[in-house]
Write a protein that holds these residues in place. Sequence first.
Motif, PDB file in Angstrom:
ATOM      1  N   TYR A  36       0.855  -1.181   0.000  1.00 52.33           N
ATOM      2  CA  TYR A  36       0.000   0.000   0.000  1.00 52.33           C
ATOM      3  C   TYR A  36       0.898   1.240   0.000  1.00 52.33           C
ATOM      4  CZ  TYR A  36      -4.429  -2.402   1.001  1.00 52.33           C
ATOM      5  OH  TYR A  36      -5.567  -3.174   0.919  1.00 52.33           O
ATOM      6  N   PRO A  44      -4.256   5.174   3.125  1.00 45.66           N
ATOM      7  CA  PRO A  44      -3.449   4.319   2.240  1.00 45.66           C
ATOM      8  C   PRO A  44      -4.250   3.868   1.029  1.00 45.66           C
ATOM      9  CG  PRO A  44      -3.308   3.594   4.529  1.00 45.66           C
ATOM     10  CD  PRO A  44      -4.405   4.609   4.468  1.00 45.66           C
ATOM     11  N   TYR A  87       3.844   0.608   2.542  1.00 42.28           N
ATOM     12  CA  TYR A  87       3.639  -0.472   3.511  1.00 42.28           C
ATOM     13  C   TYR A  87       3.654  -1.826   2.816  1.00 42.28           C
ATOM     14  CZ  TYR A  87       1.853   3.175   6.647  1.00 42.28           C
ATOM     15  OH  TYR A  87       1.713   4.295   7.434  1.00 42.28           O
ATOM     16  N   PRO A  97      -7.483  -9.906  10.001  1.00 40.30           N
ATOM     17  CA  PRO A  97      -7.246  -8.491   9.699  1.00 40.30           C
ATOM     18  C   PRO A  97      -5.858  -8.211   9.127  1.00 40.30           C
ATOM     19  CG  PRO A  97      -8.236  -8.744  11.866  1.00 40.30           C
ATOM     20  CD  PRO A  97      -7.864 -10.115  11.395  1.00 40.30           C
ATOM     21  N   LEU A  98      -5.786  -7.167   8.309  1.00 38.64           N
ATOM     22  CA  LEU A  98      -4.504  -6.677   7.831  1.00 38.64           C
ATOM     23  C   LEU A  98      -3.714  -6.099   8.994  1.00 38.64           C
ATOM     24  CD1 LEU A  98      -5.425  -4.739   4.567  1.00 38.64           C
ATOM     25  CD2 LEU A  98      -4.448  -7.020   4.779  1.00 38.64           C
ATOM     26  N   PHE A 100      -0.754  -3.467   9.462  1.00 37.21           N
ATOM     27  CA  PHE A 100       0.134  -2.476   8.867  1.00 37.21           C
ATOM     28  C   PHE A 100       1.300  -2.233   9.817  1.00 37.21           C
ATOM     29  CE2 PHE A 100      -1.975  -0.575   5.173  1.00 37.21           C
ATOM     30  CZ  PHE A 100      -3.240  -1.107   5.286  1.00 37.21           C
ATOM     31  N   GLY A 101       2.516  -2.345   9.323  1.00 37.98           N
ATOM     32  CA  GLY A 101       3.676  -1.983  10.129  1.00 37.98           C
ATOM     33  C   GLY A 101       3.910  -0.500  10.030  1.00 37.98           C
ATOM     34  N   LYS A 102       5.153  -0.090  10.231  1.00 36.59           N
ATOM     35  CA  LYS A 102       5.476   1.329  10.216  1.00 36.59           C
ATOM     36  C   LYS A 102       5.791   1.835   8.812  1.00 36.59           C
ATOM     37  CE  LYS A 102       7.055   0.998  14.948  1.00 36.59           C
ATOM     38  NZ  LYS A 102       8.152   1.120  15.906  1.00 36.59           N
TER      39      LYS A 102
END
Lengths: 110, 114
Positions: A36, A44, A87, A97-98, A100-102
Motif C-alpha cells: 500500500y 493508504p 507499507y 485483519p490486515l 500495517f507496520g510502520k
Amino acid sequence: LAKTTQPISMDSYEGQEVNITCSHNNIATNDYITWYQQFPSQGPRFIIQGYKTKVTNEVASLFIPADRKSSTLSLPRVSLSDTAVYYCLVVPTGNTPLVFGKGTRLSVIA
Amino acid sequence: DVKVTQSSRYLVKRTGEKVFLECVQDMDHENMFWYRQDPGLGLRLIYFSYDVKMKEKGDIPEGYSVSREKKERFSLILESASTNQTSMYLCASSFRADPFYEQYFGPGTRLTVT
C-alpha cells in the motif's frame, strides 16, 4: 501472522528506479504479499499484490523469490509525487485483519 | 470508483465529551474497518465489521465502540474522549469475498482532544 521488516526511510533522486525490500521470513503457504502507498494527509491505497515471481501493473512491479521470504517493490523512474510511505503486508486468506507496520518513508528529491 | 467518505477532516473535542466519527462507503461493501494512525506506530486496527449489526474487536478496542446499523455506514464512538485518543482516524471498506485483499480507505479524520 507473518511479521514484516522494511527500511524505515529511503531517499531517491527524481528519475531513478527505487527498490524497497521487505522481509517476511515466516510467511505461510497461503499468504499473499501486498503493498500500500500513503500520501500525507490521505488514507493508504492499494498498489500491488502478488504470490510468487513477478507482478507488474501501471504503478509498480513486485518481485518475489522462490522461497517467498522477502519481496521487492520496484518503482520505475520516480517523481516528486511518489514521495509517500510504502507499507508491505502479508495477507492471509480468510477473515484475518490486515496488519500495517510502520512502513518505509520514501523521499524523492529534485 | 469506490468512495469512502468520513464526516470530518478535522475535529477538536474536549476531554470527557462523547465523540462520533462517521464513515460512509458507496460500493455496497460488506466489510468496514476503523484504524487509528499515530507517528511511529503505523496503522492500528480498532474495530471491524463483516455485516450489518456485526462487529469484531481489533488490536486496540479499549475506549472505543462502534455501530453498524446500515450496510454503508460504520460509526466509531468515543464514549468519553481522552487526550490519548488524539490521533488520525481512518475508515476503510472491502468486499466480503476476499475481505483483506484490497481495502479502500477514506481521507481520515484528525481528532484533537484537549
